[in-house]
Design a protein around this motif. Sequence first.
Motif, mmCIF file in Angstrom:
data_model
loop_
_atom_site.group_PDB
_atom_site.id
_atom_site.type_symbol
_atom_site.label_atom_id
_atom_site.label_comp_id
_atom_site.label_asym_id
_atom_site.label_seq_id
_atom_site.Cartn_x
_atom_site.Cartn_y
_atom_site.Cartn_z
ATOM 1 N N HIS A 55 27.460 20.911 -21.039
ATOM 2 C CA HIS A 55 26.531 21.652 -20.191
ATOM 3 C C HIS A 55 25.925 20.818 -19.060
ATOM 4 C CE1 HIS A 55 26.415 25.338 -22.604
ATOM 5 N NE2 HIS A 55 26.500 24.553 -23.668
ATOM 6 N N PHE A 56 25.953 19.498 -19.199
ATOM 7 C CA PHE A 56 25.320 18.627 -18.213
ATOM 8 C C PHE A 56 26.285 17.507 -17.807
ATOM 9 C CE2 PHE A 56 21.995 20.476 -20.841
ATOM 10 C CZ PHE A 56 21.107 20.972 -19.897
ATOM 11 N N ASP A 57 25.930 16.792 -16.746
ATOM 12 C CA ASP A 57 26.798 15.753 -16.208
ATOM 13 C C ASP A 57 26.539 14.369 -16.788
ATOM 14 O OD1 ASP A 57 28.369 17.334 -14.583
ATOM 15 O OD2 ASP A 57 27.045 17.150 -12.861
ATOM 16 N N GLY A 58 25.781 14.287 -17.849
ATOM 17 C CA GLY A 58 25.506 13.000 -18.465
ATOM 18 C C GLY A 58 24.015 12.804 -18.678
ATOM 19 N N ALA A 59 23.634 11.628 -19.141
ATOM 20 C CA ALA A 59 22.244 11.353 -19.497
ATOM 21 C C ALA A 59 21.310 11.489 -18.305
ATOM 22 C CB ALA A 59 22.133 9.952 -20.101
ATOM 23 N N ARG A 69 26.378 33.659 -21.010
ATOM 24 C CA ARG A 69 26.174 33.054 -22.322
ATOM 25 C C ARG A 69 26.020 31.539 -22.211
ATOM 26 N NH1 ARG A 69 30.242 33.762 -27.543
ATOM 27 N NH2 ARG A 69 29.019 32.520 -29.014
ATOM 28 N N GLY A 70 26.865 30.935 -21.371
ATOM 29 C CA GLY A 70 26.773 29.486 -21.177
ATOM 30 C C GLY A 70 25.459 29.079 -20.542
ATOM 31 N N ASN A 71 25.007 29.851 -19.559
ATOM 32 C CA ASN A 71 23.734 29.558 -18.900
ATOM 33 C C ASN A 71 22.559 29.694 -19.860
ATOM 34 O OD1 ASN A 71 24.953 29.025 -16.449
ATOM 35 N ND2 ASN A 71 24.674 31.102 -15.668
ATOM 36 N N ALA A 72 22.624 30.716 -20.709
ATOM 37 C CA ALA A 72 21.552 30.918 -21.678
ATOM 38 C C ALA A 72 21.484 29.754 -22.666
ATOM 39 C CB ALA A 72 21.756 32.234 -22.418
ATOM 40 N N ARG A 73 22.648 29.288 -23.110
ATOM 41 C CA ARG A 73 22.691 28.169 -24.045
ATOM 42 C C ARG A 73 22.184 26.892 -23.371
ATOM 43 N NH1 ARG A 73 21.619 25.879 -28.618
ATOM 44 N NH2 ARG A 73 23.175 24.385 -29.377
ATOM 45 N N ARG A 74 22.577 26.699 -22.131
ATOM 46 C CA ARG A 74 22.129 25.524 -21.377
ATOM 47 C C ARG A 74 20.604 25.540 -21.222
ATOM 48 N NH1 ARG A 74 20.836 24.131 -16.272
ATOM 49 N NH2 ARG A 74 21.578 22.114 -15.474
ATOM 50 N N ASP A 75 20.045 26.696 -20.892
ATOM 51 C CA ASP A 75 18.598 26.817 -20.735
ATOM 52 C C ASP A 75 17.875 26.534 -22.049
ATOM 53 O OD1 ASP A 75 19.006 27.491 -18.108
ATOM 54 O OD2 ASP A 75 18.704 29.650 -18.401
ATOM 55 N N GLU A 76 18.450 27.010 -23.139
ATOM 56 C CA GLU A 76 17.865 26.778 -24.466
ATOM 57 C C GLU A 76 17.839 25.285 -24.793
ATOM 58 O OE1 GLU A 76 18.940 27.720 -29.164
ATOM 59 O OE2 GLU A 76 20.039 28.731 -27.565
ATOM 60 N N LEU A 77 18.950 24.613 -24.539
ATOM 61 C CA LEU A 77 19.019 23.172 -24.796
ATOM 62 C C LEU A 77 18.029 22.421 -23.913
ATOM 63 C CD1 LEU A 77 22.910 22.812 -24.943
ATOM 64 C CD2 LEU A 77 21.330 22.662 -26.888
ATOM 65 N N LEU A 78 17.955 22.816 -22.659
ATOM 66 C CA LEU A 78 17.064 22.135 -21.725
ATOM 67 C C LEU A 78 15.603 22.288 -22.129
ATOM 68 C CD1 LEU A 78 16.772 20.513 -19.137
ATOM 69 C CD2 LEU A 78 16.790 22.668 -17.854
ATOM 70 N N GLU A 79 15.219 23.446 -22.614
ATOM 71 C CA GLU A 79 13.846 23.655 -23.077
ATOM 72 C C GLU A 79 13.505 22.694 -24.212
ATOM 73 O OE1 GLU A 79 11.231 25.541 -22.243
ATOM 74 O OE2 GLU A 79 12.235 26.322 -20.466
ATOM 75 N N LEU A 80 14.429 22.516 -25.143
ATOM 76 C CA LEU A 80 14.191 21.633 -26.279
ATOM 77 C C LEU A 80 14.113 20.171 -25.845
ATOM 78 C CD1 LEU A 80 16.586 23.383 -28.812
ATOM 79 C CD2 LEU A 80 14.077 23.343 -28.922
ATOM 80 N N THR A 94 30.877 26.826 -17.311
ATOM 81 C CA THR A 94 31.405 27.446 -16.102
ATOM 82 C C THR A 94 30.431 28.425 -15.465
ATOM 83 O OG1 THR A 94 32.466 29.148 -17.449
ATOM 84 C CG2 THR A 94 33.786 27.207 -16.859
ATOM 85 N N GLY A 95 29.253 28.573 -16.020
ATOM 86 C CA GLY A 95 28.258 29.432 -15.417
ATOM 87 C C GLY A 95 28.271 30.857 -15.934
ATOM 88 N N THR A 96 28.876 31.088 -17.072
ATOM 89 C CA THR A 96 28.840 32.416 -17.666
ATOM 90 C C THR A 96 27.417 32.697 -18.155
ATOM 91 O OG1 THR A 96 29.348 31.594 -19.888
ATOM 92 C CG2 THR A 96 31.228 32.142 -18.452
#
Length: 200
Positions: free
Chosen positions: A59-63, A16-27, A12-14
């Motif tokens: 966190h994302f809309d799919g592959a 904490r959620g944004n930080a986790r999303r960014d972490e996953l995206l980096e990996l 939802t853009g919190t």
Amino acid sequence: MADTQAGYRRSTGTPRGNARRDELLELVTDDLAANGLADFSLRRAARAAGTTHKVLLYHFDGAEDVLAQAVRQLRQRRIDKAALTAIAERPTLAERVAEIWPILIGAESAVLSQAMGLAMQDPVRYADLGREATGQYIPVLKSLCPTEWSDERKTGVSQMILATMRGFLMHRRVTGDEEGPETGLAALVRAIEREEAAGE
């Protein structure tokens, strides 16, 4: 390439959620840089991120969304590296463009070329991979232009540089010819020098 549809609500853009999303995206971006687009899937992305595909779907809309975001992130890494090097090392646009070239043919080149190929091969699904590239590169190239130039002139010269370098990169990737693009780059640099010498 998997086309898994999101079955879970996105973050939802919190903070904490944004930080986790960014972490996953980096990996995922690290994996993309190392292994390319071949056989990319949501499950492969999840393995690279050390999580499950269900978490990625939160966190994302799919592959396709994960892939697009990772390509954008990888491209931004390349742009940041190129811009910092160009600005720090050289005073003129022509010299800055010459400094950028070794970075453009670096580690990210193969994957980003694959992404452009995907955009051409399947524009219905992946056209944004190409359009967004232009949107990322042009502002940076304009920032390397002489400050006294008009915005129209900066845009035109930046478009010329981007299109020409893309041609060199494609030729190099497809043919394996390294000497031709180097010769072409030298001609591009001379053309930019003449443009700069012409003044406003």
